[in-house]
Design a protein around this motif. Structure first.
Motif, PDB file in Angstrom:
ATOM      1  N   ASP A 263       0.768  -1.145  -0.082  1.00 20.95           N
ATOM      2  CA  ASP A 263      -0.052   0.204  -0.019  1.00 20.95           C
ATOM      3  C   ASP A 263       1.008   1.303  -0.175  1.00 20.95           C
ATOM      4  OD1 ASP A 263       1.138  -0.133   2.416  1.00 20.95           O
ATOM      5  OD2 ASP A 263      -0.752  -0.264   3.515  1.00 20.95           O
ATOM      6  N   GLY A 264       2.112   1.137  -0.186  1.00 21.35           N
ATOM      7  CA  GLY A 264       3.108   2.283  -0.165  1.00 21.35           C
ATOM      8  C   GLY A 264       3.281   2.731   1.432  1.00 21.35           C
ATOM      9  N   VAL A 265       2.738   2.222   2.253  1.00 25.59           N
ATOM     10  CA  VAL A 265       3.000   2.597   3.654  1.00 25.59           C
ATOM     11  C   VAL A 265       4.158   2.354   4.249  1.00 25.59           C
ATOM     12  CG1 VAL A 265       2.153   2.697   6.138  1.00 25.59           C
ATOM     13  CG2 VAL A 265       0.493   3.160   4.170  1.00 25.59           C
ATOM     14  N   LEU A 266       5.250   3.025   4.881  1.00 21.67           N
ATOM     15  CA  LEU A 266       6.164   2.451   5.518  1.00 21.67           C
ATOM     16  C   LEU A 266       5.912   1.952   6.833  1.00 21.67           C
ATOM     17  CD1 LEU A 266       9.279   2.842   4.729  1.00 21.67           C
ATOM     18  CD2 LEU A 266       9.514   4.706   6.201  1.00 21.67           C
ATOM     19  N   LYS A 267       6.433   0.568   6.953  1.00 23.90           N
ATOM     20  CA  LYS A 267       6.316  -0.429   8.027  1.00 23.90           C
ATOM     21  C   LYS A 267       7.538  -0.684   8.362  1.00 23.90           C
ATOM     22  CE  LYS A 267       2.076  -2.023   5.682  1.00 23.90           C
ATOM     23  NZ  LYS A 267       1.341  -3.199   5.385  1.00 23.90           N
ATOM     24  N   SER A 268       7.714  -1.136   9.700  1.00 26.86           N
ATOM     25  CA  SER A 268       8.958  -1.536  10.422  1.00 26.86           C
ATOM     26  C   SER A 268       8.706  -3.116  11.039  1.00 26.86           C
ATOM     27  CB  SER A 268       9.161  -0.421  11.613  1.00 26.86           C
ATOM     28  OG  SER A 268       8.285  -0.497  12.536  1.00 26.86           O
ATOM     29  N   LYS A 269      10.254  -3.593  11.401  1.00 29.72           N
ATOM     30  CA  LYS A 269      10.061  -4.917  12.164  1.00 29.72           C
ATOM     31  C   LYS A 269      11.556  -4.947  12.798  1.00 29.72           C
ATOM     32  CE  LYS A 269       7.023  -8.367   9.858  1.00 29.72           C
ATOM     33  NZ  LYS A 269       7.105  -9.797   9.523  1.00 29.72           N
ATOM     34  N   TYR A 270      11.284  -5.549  13.883  1.00 25.88           N
ATOM     35  CA  TYR A 270      12.600  -5.556  14.697  1.00 25.88           C
ATOM     36  C   TYR A 270      13.544  -6.487  13.944  1.00 25.88           C
ATOM     37  CZ  TYR A 270      15.831  -6.865  18.527  1.00 25.88           C
ATOM     38  OH  TYR A 270      16.712  -6.843  19.416  1.00 25.88           O
ATOM     39  N   MET A 271      14.758  -5.910  13.984  1.00 25.76           N
ATOM     40  CA  MET A 271      16.097  -6.715  13.507  1.00 25.76           C
ATOM     41  C   MET A 271      17.418  -6.176  14.241  1.00 25.76           C
ATOM     42  SD  MET A 271      17.158  -7.421   9.479  1.00 25.76           S
ATOM     43  CE  MET A 271      18.441  -8.475   9.136  1.00 25.76           C
ATOM     44  N   GLY A 272      17.191  -6.252  15.636  1.00 26.76           N
ATOM     45  CA  GLY A 272      18.083  -5.538  16.218  1.00 26.76           C
ATOM     46  C   GLY A 272      18.973  -6.764  17.030  1.00 26.76           C
ATOM     47  N   SER A 273      19.839  -6.285  17.726  1.00 24.33           N
ATOM     48  CA  SER A 273      20.874  -7.020  18.544  1.00 24.33           C
ATOM     49  C   SER A 273      21.072  -6.543  20.113  1.00 24.33           C
ATOM     50  CB  SER A 273      22.271  -6.987  17.843  1.00 24.33           C
ATOM     51  OG  SER A 273      23.136  -7.610  18.673  1.00 24.33           O
ATOM     52  N   ASP A 274      20.968  -7.537  21.058  1.00 23.44           N
ATOM     53  CA  ASP A 274      21.303  -7.372  22.513  1.00 23.44           C
ATOM     54  C   ASP A 274      22.641  -6.834  22.475  1.00 23.44           C
ATOM     55  OD1 ASP A 274      18.690  -8.011  22.896  1.00 23.44           O
ATOM     56  OD2 ASP A 274      19.513 -10.173  23.568  1.00 23.44           O
ATOM     57  N   LYS A 275      23.550  -6.743  21.474  1.00 25.91           N
ATOM     58  CA  LYS A 275      24.983  -6.256  21.747  1.00 25.91           C
ATOM     59  C   LYS A 275      24.851  -4.674  21.982  1.00 25.91           C
ATOM     60  CE  LYS A 275      27.622 -10.226  21.592  1.00 25.91           C
ATOM     61  NZ  LYS A 275      28.486 -10.475  22.661  1.00 25.91           N
TER      62      LYS A 275
END
Length: 396
Positions: A263-275
């Protein structure tokens, strides 16, 4: 679960050091040059699944070629499978055949005249598309396209318009289905900024046939709002999947990655590190004016780094650097001592769900490419006459 360990002896580069402290900082920051290593480094797993080291792969280089590759492109064509890289010392692109393990050609380009592409420098990037080579010089904001005979077929100077491509990190240029280009751009032109309003676009489009240009929707994440930042914290990496026609974005201070839905909307997902802990914004504008304090502020916090899409394994790789040990901070060579920080490679599947982490402090995140037989990640090497790649694959 297997753990692979290898060690490298301490070494010191024999190449002539970069002159000037600021230039040295930028060189180290964006090229991750070779350094010293006093301790055994390891590839350690924090979560499953893991990457398994299959082999190392060596590419010999001549005396006029640096073993820090800043501009490169992987080419898989009916003529062969190549790792190509730009050599700014002789205005050439080298074509190394990955199957025969020999150079098939060194393609030299004119810098002056009607078919001149300019002098290659540290800001020059290129991309191979069919029989064409697309060059972008970030310093002069110049886009040049040449054909298979090195004849210039298109040239555009972005200094003539208000917006210009940044052309530094990740998939900086994407060829759209209509023949136009989508470029990454920069959030700020200064060395520091207070983000009061999020810019509405960090991308721009350009059609070489019509020479029309415009913006494409991509704002800074909200984590930047109402805070002060140095420019290095505003750079972003982009990975593009041609199969899904999807672009994914990684920002240095954000544990989330971003993508555009259908739909062209910017979305996010977690792709982090505990470091990595939360990265603090700049406490004052005065810090940005003090080079030594700015350098220390940047490195001791860590950051999220390059982002790649692997079309063969249908996964994403995001590099992350833990905070650098402040007691081991060396202003003249911040990244030299790899025992002072951890470097993680975070893995996500096609749905952008994090599936694991992998640690290799010796990896050079700037130079990564993908083949059917594995993931090729350049690593620090003591021999200045070759490029060394660790080749990984997902463990069964």
């Amino acid at each position: 679960m297997a753990t692979i360990i290898y060690s490298l002896k301490q070494y010191k580069s024999k190449r002539k050091p970069v002159e000037g402290l600021l230039l040295l900082f930028l060189y180290l920051l964006f090229s991750t040059s070779c350094g010293r290593n006093d301790e055994t480094q390891s590839n350690r797993v924090s979560e499953a699944p893991m990457l398994a080291l299959k082999k190392t792969f060596s590419i010999p280089i001549d005396s006029v070629t640096s073993n820090v590759v800043a501009a490169y492109d992987y080419l898989n064509s009916n003529k062969g499978e190549y790792f190509t890289f730009l050599n700014r010392n002789n205005n050439s692109i080298y074509y190394f055949n990955l199957n025969t393990q020999k150079y098939d050609k060194v393609r030299k380009f004119e810098n002056q005249g009607p078919n001149g592409v300019g002098d290659f420098n540290t800001t020059t990037r290129y991309m191979l598309k069919g029989d064409s080579v697309i060059f972008y010089d970030r310093q002069y904001m110049r886009l040049v396209i040449v054909n298979d005979d090195n004849d210039v077929v298109s040239k555009f100077n972005f200094k003539e318009v208000k917006e210009s491509p940044y052309g530094r990190l990740g998939d900086w240029m994407i060829l759209e289905q209509d023949g136009s280009f989508n470029f990454s751009t920069s959030a700020v032109r200064l060395s520091y900024v207070e983000v009061i309003d999020l810019p509405d676009s960090l991308e721009m489009t350009y059609n070489p046939r019509t020479q029309e240009y415009g913006k494409a929707y991509l704002p800074l994440p909200a984590i930047y709002l109402n805070k002060k930042w140095i420019t290095e914290h505003l750079f972003y990496h982009r990975a593009h999947s041609e199969k899904d026609q999807r672009s994914v974005y990684s920002f240095p201070v954000d544990e989330n990655i971003y993508y555009k839905g259908s739909d062209g909307v910017l979305k996010s997902k977690y792709m982090g590190s505990d470091k990595l802990n939360s990265i603090e914004s700049m406490p004052s504008m005065e810090l940005a004016m003090d080079f030594e304090k700015k350098l220390k502020y940047y490195f001791v916090q860590g950051r999220y780094d390059h982002l790649y899409y692997d079309p063969y394994r249908d996964i994403y790789l995001r590099f992350a650097l833990s905070p650098l040990n402040e007691n081991k901070f060396d202003m003249n060579d911040p990244m030299a001592d790899t025992s002072a920080y951890d470097q993680m490679i975070i893995l996500a599947d096609n749905e952008l769900n994090k599936i694991g982490e992998f640690q290799n402090d010796m990896s050079m995140a700037l130079t990564v490419f993908f083949r059917q037989d594995g993931i090729y990640i350049m690593r620090r090497a003591e021999n200045e006459d070759e490029l060394i790649f660790d080749v990984y694959d997902l463990e069964n």
